[in-house]
Design a protein around this motif. Sequence first.
Motif, PDB file in Angstrom:
ATOM      1  N   VAL A  75       0.619  -0.869   0.097  1.00 25.40           N
ATOM      2  CA  VAL A  75      -0.057   0.151   0.401  1.00 25.40           C
ATOM      3  C   VAL A  75       0.810   0.890  -0.234  1.00 25.40           C
ATOM      4  N   GLU A  76       2.086   0.997   0.768  1.00 27.22           N
ATOM      5  CA  GLU A  76       2.785   2.502   1.126  1.00 27.22           C
ATOM      6  C   GLU A  76       2.985   2.644  -0.733  1.00 27.22           C
ATOM      7  N   THR A  77       4.301   2.028  -0.587  1.00 28.89           N
ATOM      8  CA  THR A  77       4.395   2.173  -2.125  1.00 28.89           C
ATOM      9  C   THR A  77       3.542   2.450  -3.778  1.00 28.89           C
ATOM     10  N   ASN A  78       2.051   2.377  -3.084  1.00 27.81           N
ATOM     11  CA  ASN A  78       1.174   2.323  -4.724  1.00 27.81           C
ATOM     12  C   ASN A  78       1.234   3.717  -4.828  1.00 27.81           C
ATOM     13  N   ALA A  79       0.441   3.917  -6.234  1.00 29.25           N
ATOM     14  CA  ALA A  79       0.259   5.287  -6.376  1.00 29.25           C
ATOM     15  C   ALA A  79      -0.651   5.764  -5.860  1.00 29.25           C
ATOM     16  N   ASP A 112      -2.987   9.984  -2.558  1.00 33.07           N
ATOM     17  CA  ASP A 112      -3.295  10.224  -1.030  1.00 33.07           C
ATOM     18  C   ASP A 112      -3.123  11.470   0.013  1.00 33.07           C
ATOM     19  N   THR A 113      -1.808  10.857   0.075  1.00 34.69           N
ATOM     20  CA  THR A 113      -1.151  11.822   1.279  1.00 34.69           C
ATOM     21  C   THR A 113      -1.089  13.235   0.708  1.00 34.69           C
ATOM     22  N   ALA A 114      -0.230  13.382  -0.360  1.00 35.17           N
ATOM     23  CA  ALA A 114      -0.139  13.984  -1.478  1.00 35.17           C
ATOM     24  C   ALA A 114      -1.311  15.750  -1.361  1.00 35.17           C
ATOM     25  N   GLY A 152       6.388  16.011   3.318  1.00 32.07           N
ATOM     26  CA  GLY A 152       6.859  15.179   3.041  1.00 32.07           C
ATOM     27  C   GLY A 152       6.644  13.642   2.849  1.00 32.07           C
ATOM     28  N   GLU A 153       5.539  13.368   3.423  1.00 33.00           N
ATOM     29  CA  GLU A 153       5.294  11.723   3.531  1.00 33.00           C
ATOM     30  C   GLU A 153       5.378  11.393   1.443  1.00 33.00           C
ATOM     31  N   ALA A 154       4.491  12.219   1.568  1.00 33.86           N
ATOM     32  CA  ALA A 154       4.284  11.927  -0.117  1.00 33.86           C
ATOM     33  C   ALA A 154       5.405  12.156  -1.085  1.00 33.86           C
ATOM     34  N   LEU A 155       6.244  12.403  -0.639  1.00 34.83           N
ATOM     35  CA  LEU A 155       7.691  12.056  -1.412  1.00 34.83           C
ATOM     36  C   LEU A 155       8.247  10.992  -0.842  1.00 34.83           C
ATOM     37  N   VAL A 156       8.477  10.665   0.082  1.00 29.06           N
ATOM     38  CA  VAL A 156       8.867   9.252   0.741  1.00 29.06           C
ATOM     39  C   VAL A 156       7.667   8.232  -0.143  1.00 29.06           C
ATOM     40  N   GLY A 157       7.125   7.775  -0.344  1.00 27.34           N
ATOM     41  CA  GLY A 157       6.003   7.186  -0.842  1.00 27.34           C
ATOM     42  C   GLY A 157       6.388   7.340  -2.167  1.00 27.34           C
ATOM     43  N   LEU A 158       6.430   8.218  -2.896  1.00 27.96           N
ATOM     44  CA  LEU A 158       7.337   8.533  -3.837  1.00 27.96           C
ATOM     45  C   LEU A 158       8.161   8.115  -4.712  1.00 27.96           C
ATOM     46  N   ARG A 159       9.098   8.377  -3.772  1.00 29.38           N
ATOM     47  CA  ARG A 159      10.519   7.853  -4.683  1.00 29.38           C
ATOM     48  C   ARG A 159      10.100   6.100  -3.564  1.00 29.38           C
ATOM     49  N   ILE A 183       3.493  17.340  -6.862  1.00 29.09           N
ATOM     50  CA  ILE A 183       2.862  16.488  -5.416  1.00 29.09           C
ATOM     51  C   ILE A 183       3.600  18.015  -4.983  1.00 29.09           C
ATOM     52  N   ALA A 184       4.357  18.628  -5.203  1.00 31.70           N
ATOM     53  CA  ALA A 184       4.638  20.367  -4.216  1.00 31.70           C
ATOM     54  C   ALA A 184       3.199  21.077  -3.988  1.00 31.70           C
ATOM     55  N   VAL A 185       2.545  20.815  -5.367  1.00 36.22           N
ATOM     56  CA  VAL A 185       1.680  22.216  -6.234  1.00 36.22           C
ATOM     57  C   VAL A 185       0.132  21.241  -5.549  1.00 36.22           C
TER      58      VAL A 185
END
Length: 352
Positions: free
Chosen positions: A226-230, A235-237, A243-250, A341-343
């Motif tokens: 789930v954590e690595t799913n698009a 959802d986090t973004a 920060g959490e969204a960027l970590v998940g993206l990477r 994601i930043a926007v």
Amino acid sequence: MAAASASRSRSGGSARSGGAKASIPQVSWRTPRPAPIVLVSGPEEVCAERAIGGVRDYLKTEDPALEISDIRADDYTSGTLLAVSAPSLFGEPRLVRVSGVEKCSDAFLAEALAYIEHPQDGATVVLRHTGATVRGKKLLDAIRSGVGGGVEVPCAAVKRDADRHDFAAGEFKAADRRIAPRALQALLSAFADDLTELAAACQQLISDVDGDITEEIVARYYGGRVETNAFAVADTAIAGRYGEALVGLRHALASGADPVPIVAAFAMKLRTMAKVAGSREPARALAARLGMKDWQVDRAKRDLVGWTQSSLGLAIQATARADAEVKGASRDPVFALERMIAVIATRRPFGE
């Protein structure tokens, strides 16, 4: 033989009254039943496998001495169909499973057309046609007109989110098990791209877990996925957790995720939010009008908390730009994703 005769009776027989063409029964892949001819049609292999397995189980329950034979219609030896469906010395029922009818040989097509005119007593012949080609259309048309006393098990593609939701929910309903709505959504998010894996995950939870299936249970079993799913990144973004969204993206990219479906996940969620934004209709009425599920409307309304028309428009524009860039308009698709994601997460133009 008695079992197959009963099956033939259930299918409605093979006669065509007065020469008129009659449509054959359509049977759900979840509750298949035997007949002299069972046409399993459509591209969804998960459903087709369940249907064929269900026919086998049904016949084995009626008579454990069931004889099972497999034939490939594209690599067919003349005379095989009649040989494996013919009554044996002791009269055991026979199940003949035929794969690859969409690419069948001329020899198979000719013999199958002759066979359905006079099906063997005590035999159930299952024909699998994916619909990938029109090969075998004459055979399908004959079966669907009522020749052979058959039934059809349609296995339509499961692609839309609503279809995938219904599929997974049906897995638990068929097993008489309850799964919490958020747990079901988490499961769908974890297996957004592979119906086979989604089906296997549902069955694992049904088999392993006693009692109701909660979101915590799904996270324990499939949390890493789930954590690595698009959709989880989206959802986090959307929730503003930059920060959490960027970590998940990477994490997703490091796990082999492709940038294009990541952007598609963002676009789908934002489009749903835009459709729901500003409406005061009850969730059920709005869902019916938009062709969505109640849970999708409820989720979109929760996602919209803290958003304005302006920030939502900005997010949609950022996603459209990222979509073009990850499809070739930019040399750095990873930067395009990070800027999107930043926007979305800050709800401000990039760099402000």
